[in-house]
Design a protein around this motif. Sequence first.
Motif, PDB file in Angstrom:
ATOM      1  N   ALA A 101       0.832  -1.208   0.000  1.00  0.00           N
ATOM      2  CA  ALA A 101       0.000   0.000   0.000  1.00  0.00           C
ATOM      3  C   ALA A 101       0.867   1.259   0.000  1.00  0.00           C
ATOM      4  CB  ALA A 101      -0.943  -0.004   1.210  1.00  0.00           C
TER       5      ALA A 101
ATOM      6  N   THR B  19       1.178   3.985  -3.093  1.00  0.00           N
ATOM      7  CA  THR B  19       0.909   5.396  -2.815  1.00  0.00           C
ATOM      8  C   THR B  19       2.056   6.256  -3.337  1.00  0.00           C
ATOM      9  OG1 THR B  19      -0.428   4.824  -0.887  1.00  0.00           O
ATOM     10  CG2 THR B  19       0.403   7.092  -1.007  1.00  0.00           C
TER      11      THR B  19
ATOM     12  N   THR C  34      -8.459   9.704  -5.698  1.00  0.00           N
ATOM     13  CA  THR C  34      -8.480   8.685  -4.653  1.00  0.00           C
ATOM     14  C   THR C  34      -9.049   7.359  -5.149  1.00  0.00           C
ATOM     15  OG1 THR C  34      -8.707  10.447  -3.027  1.00  0.00           O
ATOM     16  CG2 THR C  34      -9.257   8.248  -2.291  1.00  0.00           C
TER      17      THR C  34
ATOM     18  N   TRP D 244      -7.037   3.976  -4.221  1.00  0.00           N
ATOM     19  CA  TRP D 244      -7.550   3.007  -3.257  1.00  0.00           C
ATOM     20  C   TRP D 244      -8.459   1.943  -3.861  1.00  0.00           C
ATOM     21  CZ3 TRP D 244      -4.700   2.556   0.671  1.00  0.00           C
ATOM     22  CH2 TRP D 244      -3.990   3.665   1.146  1.00  0.00           C
ATOM     23  N   ASN D 245      -9.095   2.235  -4.984  1.00  0.00           N
ATOM     24  CA  ASN D 245      -9.977   1.239  -5.601  1.00  0.00           C
ATOM     25  C   ASN D 245      -9.420   0.687  -6.903  1.00  0.00           C
ATOM     26  OD1 ASN D 245     -11.596   1.907  -3.475  1.00  0.00           O
ATOM     27  ND2 ASN D 245     -13.284   2.710  -4.677  1.00  0.00           N
TER      28      ASN D 245
END
Length: 168
Positions: free
Chosen positions: A134, A138, A154, A158-159
């Motif tokens: 993660a 990022t 986002t 995140w998805n």
Amino acid sequence: VLTKQELIASLQNEVRILLHLASKIDRSKLDYRPTPKQRSTMELLQYMVTMGPMLLRAIKAGTFDAPAFQAARAEANAYNFDQVLAAIERQKNMYAELIGGFSDADFRGEIDLFGAGKSSRGAVIINLVLAGCAAYRTQLFCYLKACGRDDLNTMNLWNGVDAPMPSL
């Protein structure tokens, strides 16, 4: 507490999101690096080829094999962009295989991998491998934004999808 299948699915989702973000890279910007001492976009992706799988092997063994890690890094560093993407894609099955090889007792067994103190293998997988995936995705997202990908949001991070931000 995650089940083994949930852990596999979480790692496979990390691969999916990373590949989604990698699909947004302008190949002319693979050499982008925020500062001279930071990894370039390409170097970051090459690192992601080895980070998760090699750490899982170390966690399983209870010891970090630095020569094996360096050999895997050297191999990944020789990959071009398309080879890197293919290697990351292969991690979906690799994670299922590696995590599938852990027993419940393995997950509960304690290790001290890098001198940070004893912790269960399961906790090390979550805190080092899953959280690392993660964190590095990022970082890739931030690189993409710095290279002008203002269209990403986002939902991409995140998805792993191209979608407008939901209204709040």
